[in-house]
Design a protein around this motif. Structure first.
Motif, PDB file in Angstrom:
ATOM      1  N   PRO A 240      -7.329   5.500   7.555  1.00 44.48           N
ATOM      2  CA  PRO A 240      -7.348   5.666   9.072  1.00 44.48           C
ATOM      3  C   PRO A 240      -7.569   4.337  10.130  1.00 44.48           C
ATOM      4  CG  PRO A 240      -8.882   7.237   7.891  1.00 44.48           C
ATOM      5  CD  PRO A 240      -8.648   6.080   6.952  1.00 44.48           C
ATOM      6  N   TYR A 241      -8.556   3.467   9.426  1.00 50.73           N
ATOM      7  CA  TYR A 241      -8.512   2.302  10.239  1.00 50.73           C
ATOM      8  C   TYR A 241      -7.179   1.517  10.180  1.00 50.73           C
ATOM      9  CZ  TYR A 241      -9.433  -2.383  11.588  1.00 50.73           C
ATOM     10  OH  TYR A 241      -9.301  -3.643  12.431  1.00 50.73           O
ATOM     11  N   LEU A 242      -6.703   1.651   9.140  1.00 53.94           N
ATOM     12  CA  LEU A 242      -5.141   0.763   9.082  1.00 53.94           C
ATOM     13  C   LEU A 242      -3.910   1.608   9.967  1.00 53.94           C
ATOM     14  CD1 LEU A 242      -5.150  -0.361   5.390  1.00 53.94           C
ATOM     15  CD2 LEU A 242      -5.551  -1.725   7.463  1.00 53.94           C
ATOM     16  N   GLU A 243      -4.243   2.543  10.170  1.00 52.76           N
ATOM     17  CA  GLU A 243      -3.384   3.498  11.028  1.00 52.76           C
ATOM     18  C   GLU A 243      -3.789   3.242  12.352  1.00 52.76           C
ATOM     19  OE1 GLU A 243      -3.634   7.762  10.150  1.00 52.76           O
ATOM     20  OE2 GLU A 243      -2.775   7.289   8.028  1.00 52.76           O
ATOM     21  N   HIS A 244      -5.121   3.220  12.579  1.00 52.99           N
ATOM     22  CA  HIS A 244      -5.594   2.732  13.831  1.00 52.99           C
ATOM     23  C   HIS A 244      -4.886   1.470  14.316  1.00 52.99           C
ATOM     24  CE1 HIS A 244      -8.024   1.899  17.297  1.00 52.99           C
ATOM     25  NE2 HIS A 244      -8.337   1.030  16.743  1.00 52.99           N
ATOM     26  N   ALA A 245      -4.952   0.492  13.385  1.00 53.90           N
ATOM     27  CA  ALA A 245      -4.335  -0.959  13.406  1.00 53.90           C
ATOM     28  C   ALA A 245      -2.862  -1.068  13.325  1.00 53.90           C
ATOM     29  CB  ALA A 245      -4.843  -1.643  12.218  1.00 53.90           C
ATOM     30  N   GLU A 246      -2.187   0.100  13.291  1.00 54.76           N
ATOM     31  CA  GLU A 246      -0.673   0.267  13.128  1.00 54.76           C
ATOM     32  C   GLU A 246      -0.118  -0.429  11.937  1.00 54.76           C
ATOM     33  OE1 GLU A 246       1.154  -1.057  16.635  1.00 54.76           O
ATOM     34  OE2 GLU A 246       0.479   0.498  17.875  1.00 54.76           O
ATOM     35  N   LEU A 247      -0.981  -0.169  10.889  1.00 53.30           N
ATOM     36  CA  LEU A 247      -0.581  -0.727   9.532  1.00 53.30           C
ATOM     37  C   LEU A 247      -0.745   0.314   8.386  1.00 53.30           C
ATOM     38  CD1 LEU A 247      -2.513  -4.119   9.661  1.00 53.30           C
ATOM     39  CD2 LEU A 247      -0.207  -4.074   9.561  1.00 53.30           C
ATOM     40  N   GLY A 248      -0.637   1.602   9.057  1.00 52.64           N
ATOM     41  CA  GLY A 248      -0.754   2.523   8.024  1.00 52.64           C
ATOM     42  C   GLY A 248       0.223   2.476   6.962  1.00 52.64           C
ATOM     43  N   SER A 249       1.342   2.312   7.219  1.00 51.79           N
ATOM     44  CA  SER A 249       2.405   1.889   6.256  1.00 51.79           C
ATOM     45  C   SER A 249       2.261   0.969   5.120  1.00 51.79           C
ATOM     46  CB  SER A 249       3.798   1.735   6.848  1.00 51.79           C
ATOM     47  OG  SER A 249       4.014   0.722   7.439  1.00 51.79           O
ATOM     48  N   SER A 250       1.277  -0.185   5.142  1.00 50.72           N
ATOM     49  CA  SER A 250       0.729  -1.125   4.711  1.00 50.72           C
ATOM     50  C   SER A 250      -0.429  -0.685   3.737  1.00 50.72           C
ATOM     51  CB  SER A 250       0.942  -2.332   5.276  1.00 50.72           C
ATOM     52  OG  SER A 250       2.049  -2.666   5.970  1.00 50.72           O
ATOM     53  N   THR A 251      -0.873   0.343   3.777  1.00 47.10           N
ATOM     54  CA  THR A 251      -2.250   0.573   3.302  1.00 47.10           C
ATOM     55  C   THR A 251      -2.236   0.251   1.744  1.00 47.10           C
ATOM     56  OG1 THR A 251      -2.703   2.247   4.746  1.00 47.10           O
ATOM     57  CG2 THR A 251      -3.967   2.445   2.694  1.00 47.10           C
ATOM     58  N   ASP A 252      -1.079   0.645   0.770  1.00 47.78           N
ATOM     59  CA  ASP A 252      -1.320   0.261  -0.431  1.00 47.78           C
ATOM     60  C   ASP A 252      -1.263  -1.184  -0.831  1.00 47.78           C
ATOM     61  OD1 ASP A 252       1.139   0.353   0.683  1.00 47.78           O
ATOM     62  OD2 ASP A 252       2.147   1.182  -1.070  1.00 47.78           O
ATOM     63  N   LEU A 253      -0.339  -1.912   0.309  1.00 44.32           N
ATOM     64  CA  LEU A 253      -0.369  -3.247  -0.101  1.00 44.32           C
ATOM     65  C   LEU A 253      -1.651  -3.916   0.420  1.00 44.32           C
ATOM     66  CD1 LEU A 253       1.294  -5.603  -0.772  1.00 44.32           C
ATOM     67  CD2 LEU A 253       2.360  -5.801   1.471  1.00 44.32           C
ATOM     68  N   VAL A 254      -2.311  -3.388   1.396  1.00 39.43           N
ATOM     69  CA  VAL A 254      -3.499  -4.145   1.756  1.00 39.43           C
ATOM     70  C   VAL A 254      -4.603  -3.981   0.785  1.00 39.43           C
ATOM     71  CG1 VAL A 254      -5.399  -3.801   3.438  1.00 39.43           C
ATOM     72  CG2 VAL A 254      -3.113  -3.830   4.367  1.00 39.43           C
ATOM     73  N   LEU A 255      -4.657  -2.770   0.140  1.00 40.30           N
ATOM     74  CA  LEU A 255      -5.612  -2.449  -0.967  1.00 40.30           C
ATOM     75  C   LEU A 255      -5.260  -3.199  -2.152  1.00 40.30           C
ATOM     76  CD1 LEU A 255      -6.380   1.330  -0.413  1.00 40.30           C
ATOM     77  CD2 LEU A 255      -7.882  -0.544   0.151  1.00 40.30           C
ATOM     78  N   LEU A 256      -3.878  -3.422  -2.377  1.00 43.31           N
ATOM     79  CA  LEU A 256      -3.466  -4.318  -3.724  1.00 43.31           C
ATOM     80  C   LEU A 256      -4.058  -5.696  -3.296  1.00 43.31           C
ATOM     81  CD1 LEU A 256      -2.142  -4.538  -6.259  1.00 43.31           C
ATOM     82  CD2 LEU A 256      -0.096  -4.914  -4.842  1.00 43.31           C
ATOM     83  N   VAL A 257      -3.895  -6.256  -2.115  1.00 44.80           N
ATOM     84  CA  VAL A 257      -4.333  -7.674  -1.867  1.00 44.80           C
ATOM     85  C   VAL A 257      -5.791  -7.632  -2.216  1.00 44.80           C
ATOM     86  CG1 VAL A 257      -4.643  -9.387   0.072  1.00 44.80           C
ATOM     87  CG2 VAL A 257      -2.163  -8.263  -0.492  1.00 44.80           C
ATOM     88  N   PHE A 258      -6.540  -6.586  -1.217  1.00 44.91           N
ATOM     89  CA  PHE A 258      -7.886  -6.613  -1.597  1.00 44.91           C
ATOM     90  C   PHE A 258      -8.383  -6.746  -2.973  1.00 44.91           C
ATOM     91  CE2 PHE A 258     -11.653  -3.913  -2.318  1.00 44.91           C
ATOM     92  CZ  PHE A 258     -12.716  -4.515  -1.491  1.00 44.91           C
TER      93      PHE A 258
END
Length: 402
Positions: A240-258
């Protein structure tokens, strides 16, 4: 009292085969706890229940761990460690098999509670086991190798298990975990040396209260609660935070980098933990607090990505750092005290995870998404303050008065 780091002998080497077996056990138990999140729709459809009901399978697992780790470790303090670990893994195998073939929702919940009970006991044993089979001066590094299973489970295991569940079926995912557990049991029999139980004079005397009475131990457990709570509050609601930041479509990539950065963090932590535990713990708390505070200040894409990297660097080594701190402090008194401390840590860890999900949900629904990273940052700052003042729990890396 003066505490100094013990330097390893120049010819000291880690028992890699044994530690990797223990690390794989950590991977399996961590993976099993979180894997339902990736296959909830399929579980719900198969068992004719709602997604919310299916989600309680995660809660059941955590409850089984949190409610039984301390009494089980206390009750088995006089048991030899290797047979006890193998017994826990055997129960874990039975529980996952039952999950894979469950005919209905009640059986699912029972199997998940049973898996949580077995995993809680195993978790309470694994860090102490790694510490006791390591050469003197390399205990922290041994725990780091064992704990690498946590970020691997989150960054690689859960996506892989989710893919299997989506393509073949969620029951196959749990069946695969059962097969892997059997392999780990055989690996443990062959490669992991036996370690004795507590001596006769220690039997029946070391309880959770005894372990917590060790000067500095309560501070370590306070950091466990605040740090894990802060991390879970933001991690559970990062989508939900990433959607708020307009990065919802990149959630999987953000978590992969994390997850990838977490691996870097745990590698670095393992390299230096035996000589820099306090410094590393302070650095971890600072990085985490700065990262989640940045989430609350701005949603600029570059800042969010940079904060995700800092978050991973801060969080990756935390399980190793806290388990090492508890193990070293408890181990100065007795192996039984170290095991009891690990049981407390496991209990509080799971309780904080469960509470983090609830608190994050309340903040999201009752206030707004920005309240989530603000709360996480406040908890991170509290963790930092406790570490800074708790010199008995987190002693100077070069020795100081305790």
């Amino acid at each position: 009292m003066t505490s100094t780091s013990t330097l390893p002998r120049a010819d000291a080497t880690l028992p890699w085969a044994a530690l990797l077996a223990l690390g794989t056990a950590v991977f399996i138990t961590s993976l099993t706890e979180t894997i339902p999140a990736g296959v909830l729709p399929h579980m719900a459809s198969s068992l004719d229940i709602t997604a919310g009901e299916a989600g309680q399978s995660v809660t059941a697992y955590a409850a089984g761990t949190a409610l039984t780790a301390i009494p089980l470790v206390t009750a088995t303090a006089h048991w030899a460690r290797k047979p006890l670990l193998l017994g826990a893994l055997l129960v874990f195998t039975v529980a996952n098999t039952l999950t894979a073939v469950t005919p209905n929702y009640p059986v699912l919940l029972v199997s998940r509670v049973l898996a949580g009970v077995a995993a809680g006991l195993a978790w309470a044993l694994l860090a102490g086991y790694a510490r006791r089979i390591a050469p003197e001066g390399l205990e922290g590094r041994a725990i780091a190798v064992t704990m690498v299973g946590i970020p691997l489970a989150l960054s690689l295991g859960v996506p892989a298990g989710t893919l299997i569940g989506q393509q073949i079926g969620w029951r196959v995912t749990f069946g695969a975990i059962t097969g892997l557990t059997v392999i780990v049991m055989l690996w443990t029999v062959i490669s992991v040396p036996s370690v004795p139980a507590a001596s006769g004079t220690q039997r029946g005397r070391v309880t959770a209260r005894t372990a917590l009475s060790v000067p500095g131990m309560a501070a370590i457990m306070a950091v466990v609660v605040t740090f894990v709570l802060g991390h879970t509050v933001i991690y559970a609601y990062v989508a939900p935070y990433l959607e708020h930041a307009e990065l919802g479509s990149s959630t999987d990539l953000v978590l992969l980098v994390f997850g990838a950065v977490c691996l870097v963090s745990i590698w670095y932590t393992g390299r230096h933990i035996d000589t820099a535990l306090r410094h590393l713990t302070i650095t971890a708390a600072v990085l985490f607090t700065v990262a989640v505070a940045a989430f609350s200040v701005t949603t600029a894409t570059a800042v969010v990505w940079a904060a995700a990297v800092l978050w991973g660097l801060g969080w990756g080594g935390v399980p190793t750092l806290l388990q090492t701190a508890a193990g070293q402090l408890g181990g100065k008194h007795s192996p039984a005290t170290a095991d009891a401390a690990q049981a407390i840590l496991v209990t509080l860890w799971n309780a904080a995870m469960a509470a983090g999900g609830v608190i994050g949900g309340i903040l999201l629904q009752g206030i707004d998404i920005t309240a989530v990273p603000i709360t996480a940052a406040a908890l991170g700052l509290l963790s930092l303050v406790v570490v800074l003042v708790a010199r008995r729990g987190f002693p100077s890396d070069h020795g100081d008065a305790a």
